[in-house]
Design an enzyme around this catalytic site. Structure first.
Site, PDB file in Angstrom:
ATOM      1  N   ASP A   1     -19.458  75.956  91.223  1.00  0.00           N
ATOM      2  CA  ASP A   1     -20.810  75.310  91.906  1.00  0.00           C
ATOM      3  C   ASP A   1     -20.356  74.204  93.054  1.00  0.00           C
ATOM      4  O   ASP A   1     -19.140  74.130  93.195  1.00  0.00           O
ATOM      5  CB  ASP A   1     -21.519  74.229  90.942  1.00  0.00           C
ATOM      6  CG  ASP A   1     -20.649  73.277  90.136  1.00  0.00           C
ATOM      7  OD1 ASP A   1     -19.890  72.672  90.799  1.00  0.00           O
ATOM      8  OD2 ASP A   1     -20.859  73.071  89.039  1.00  0.00           O
TER       9      ASP A   1
ATOM     10  N   ASP B   1     -34.509  69.303  91.561  1.00  0.00           N
ATOM     11  CA  ASP B   1     -33.503  68.797  91.074  1.00  0.00           C
ATOM     12  C   ASP B   1     -32.411  69.510  92.053  1.00  0.00           C
ATOM     13  O   ASP B   1     -31.334  70.094  91.664  1.00  0.00           O
ATOM     14  CB  ASP B   1     -33.324  69.459  89.621  1.00  0.00           C
ATOM     15  CG  ASP B   1     -32.293  68.307  88.928  1.00  0.00           C
ATOM     16  OD1 ASP B   1     -31.914  67.610  89.560  1.00  0.00           O
ATOM     17  OD2 ASP B   1     -31.704  68.730  87.953  1.00  0.00           O
TER      18      ASP B   1
ATOM     19  N   GLU C   1     -27.446  86.930  87.269  1.00  0.00           N
ATOM     20  CA  GLU C   1     -26.194  87.389  88.186  1.00  0.00           C
ATOM     21  C   GLU C   1     -25.350  86.210  87.951  1.00  0.00           C
ATOM     22  O   GLU C   1     -25.455  85.030  87.776  1.00  0.00           O
ATOM     23  CB  GLU C   1     -26.797  87.533  89.439  1.00  0.00           C
ATOM     24  CG  GLU C   1     -27.123  86.305  90.264  1.00  0.00           C
ATOM     25  CD  GLU C   1     -27.439  86.814  91.554  1.00  0.00           C
ATOM     26  OE1 GLU C   1     -26.546  87.331  92.107  1.00  0.00           O
ATOM     27  OE2 GLU C   1     -28.521  86.236  92.351  1.00  0.00           O
TER      28      GLU C   1
ATOM     29  N   LYS D   1     -27.209  82.890  79.543  1.00  0.00           N
ATOM     30  CA  LYS D   1     -27.587  81.350  79.213  1.00  0.00           C
ATOM     31  C   LYS D   1     -28.315  81.815  77.732  1.00  0.00           C
ATOM     32  O   LYS D   1     -29.293  82.476  77.523  1.00  0.00           O
ATOM     33  CB  LYS D   1     -28.705  80.733  80.076  1.00  0.00           C
ATOM     34  CG  LYS D   1     -29.189  79.614  79.731  1.00  0.00           C
ATOM     35  CD  LYS D   1     -29.994  79.047  80.970  1.00  0.00           C
ATOM     36  CE  LYS D   1     -30.394  77.509  80.847  1.00  0.00           C
ATOM     37  NZ  LYS D   1     -31.175  77.359  81.964  1.00  0.00           N
TER      38      LYS D   1
END
Length: 305
Positions: A104, A143, A98, A49
Site C-alpha cells: 500500500d 476513508d 484481485e 478476504k
C-alpha cells in the site's frame, strides 16, 4: 474434480475452499484476515478476504459486509480493486479480490520518507480517476487514506476498502461519523450532518499532502486537540514544493465544503498537466538512506486509525 464436474454437468461447480491454494497471510483485522491465494485452475494470484461468520451475527455487521460486496460489484474501474467472486464455507464468508502485489501507499511513504513530485503526480492522478468513477456511481468512499491505496507490480493504483462507503442521493444529508482521525473533514467532526462528495475531496487533499511531505497536515497528541486543529484549518508545508502543488493541496483542504475543488477540477489542475508515466519511478529503493528516512517517518504518516 473441476474438470470432471464440468464434463458431467456442463457447468462450473460452486466455488469451495478447494478451488484455491492459500499461500500466506498478508493482512489482519477485527473482522478476519486477508490471505494471498492462487486460483488452482488459472494459476492467478488473488487476495482472499476471510470474514468470520461469528462477526456477522448482528444486523450492523451484516449490513457493513454485504454493502462492501454490493459496492465492489457496482464499481468497476482499473483504479478500484476488483471483486472477483464471493463464496462461503461453514464458518467463513470469503471475498476473492484481485491481488495488488506492490503493497500500500503508506508502506511506500514510510520507506521513502516522501515522494518526488513527478512520482506523486503519476500515482495521485490514478487515485483521482478512481475516485471520479466512484463518485459517478453515487458512492462516497469516506476513508480515503494512504493505507487504502494499493499498488500493483506494474505501477498501477487501486483504491480499496469500501467498508464505510455509502450510496448517496443528490442533496442527501448524512449523519454518520466515520473515517480515520487525521483525514476527517471538519463537517464530519462538527456532527451536524454533511452532504455530497466534499468529505472525500478533503481526505484526498490530506493524502496528497502526506505523499509530498511524508506527514499529515494536522497532528496532535490526542483526538480533542486534533479536532481543534482540523476545525481551524490552518496548516503549512514542512518541505519545499512547487506553487502548483501547494495550490492544489490548499484547493482541496478548504474549511467550506463547497469551496473545495471538484474531482474534475483536480484532474484538470495545472499540477497534473505534465504527468508522464516515463517520469514515474516509484520502484523499491533498498539503500540505507531510504530505510533510515522511512523509519523516521514511520509514525508521522500514519494519521491515526
Amino acid at each position: 474434480y473441476i474438470k470432471q464436474y464440468i464434463k458431467k454437468n456442463n457447468e462450473l461447480p460452486p466455488t469451495t475452499l478447494n478451488f484455491y491454494k492459500f499461500v500466506k497471510l498478508i493482512g489482519k483485522g477485527a473482522f478476519g484476515k486477508v490471505t494471498l491465494g492462487v486460483h488452482k485452475l488459472t494459476g492467478k494470484q488473488v487476495a482472499i478476504k476471510t470474514i468470520e461468520k461469528n462477526y456477522m451475527q448482528d444486523d450492523f455487521s451484516k449490513r457493513k459486509v454485504f454493502q462492501e460486496v454490493y459496492l465492489l460489484k457496482k464499481i468497476k474501474h482499473s483504479n478500484v480493486i476488483r471483486l472477483l467472486e464471493v463464496f462461503e464455507s461453514s464458518k467463513h464468508l470469503l471475498m476473492v479480490m484481485e491481488y495488488a502485489g506492490g503493497g500500500d501507499l503508506l508502506r511506500l511513504i514510510k520507506r521513502k520518507g516522501k515522494l518526488q513530485e513527478s512520482d506523486a503526480k503519476f500515482i495521485f492522478k490514478q487515485i483521482a480517476y478512481g475516485l471520479a468513477h466512484i463518485h459517478c456511481r453515487s458512492v462516497i468512499h469516506r476513508d480515503i487514506k494512504l493505507d487504502n491505496i494499493l499498488l500493483d507490480c506494474e505501477k498501477g493504483v487501486k483504491i480499496c476498502d469500501f467498508g464505510v462507503s455509502k450510496i448517496i442521493k443528490k442533496g442527501q444529508v448524512i449523519q454518520e461519523q466515520c473515517g480515520t482521525p487525521a483525514y476527517l473533514a471538519p463537517e464530519i467532526i462538527i456532527d451536524k450532518g454533511y452532504e455530497g462528495f466534499f468529505v472525500d475531496v478533503w481526505s484526498l487533499g490530506v493524502l496528497l499532502f502526506a505523499m509530498l511531505c511524508g506527514t499529515v497536515p494536522f497532528k496532535a497528541s490526542n483526538l480533542e486537540d486534533l479536532h481543534k486543529l482540523i476545525l481551524k484549518g490552518d496548516f503549512s508545508f514542512p518541505c519545499e514544493l512547487s506553487d502548483d502543488a501547494q495550490t492544489l493541496v490548499r484547493g482541496m483542504i478548504q474549511l467550506e465544503p463547497k469551496a473545495r475543488l471538484t474531482v474534475p477540477q483536480i484532474l484538470s489542475h495545472s499540477w497534473l498537466k505534465e504527468t508522464n508515466e516515463d517520469e514515474s519511478d516509484e520502484e523499491e529503493d533498498e539503500n540505507n538512506e531510504d530505510d533510515k528516512d522511512g523509519k523516521e517517518n514511520n509514525n508521522a504518516v500514519q494519521g491515526g486509525q
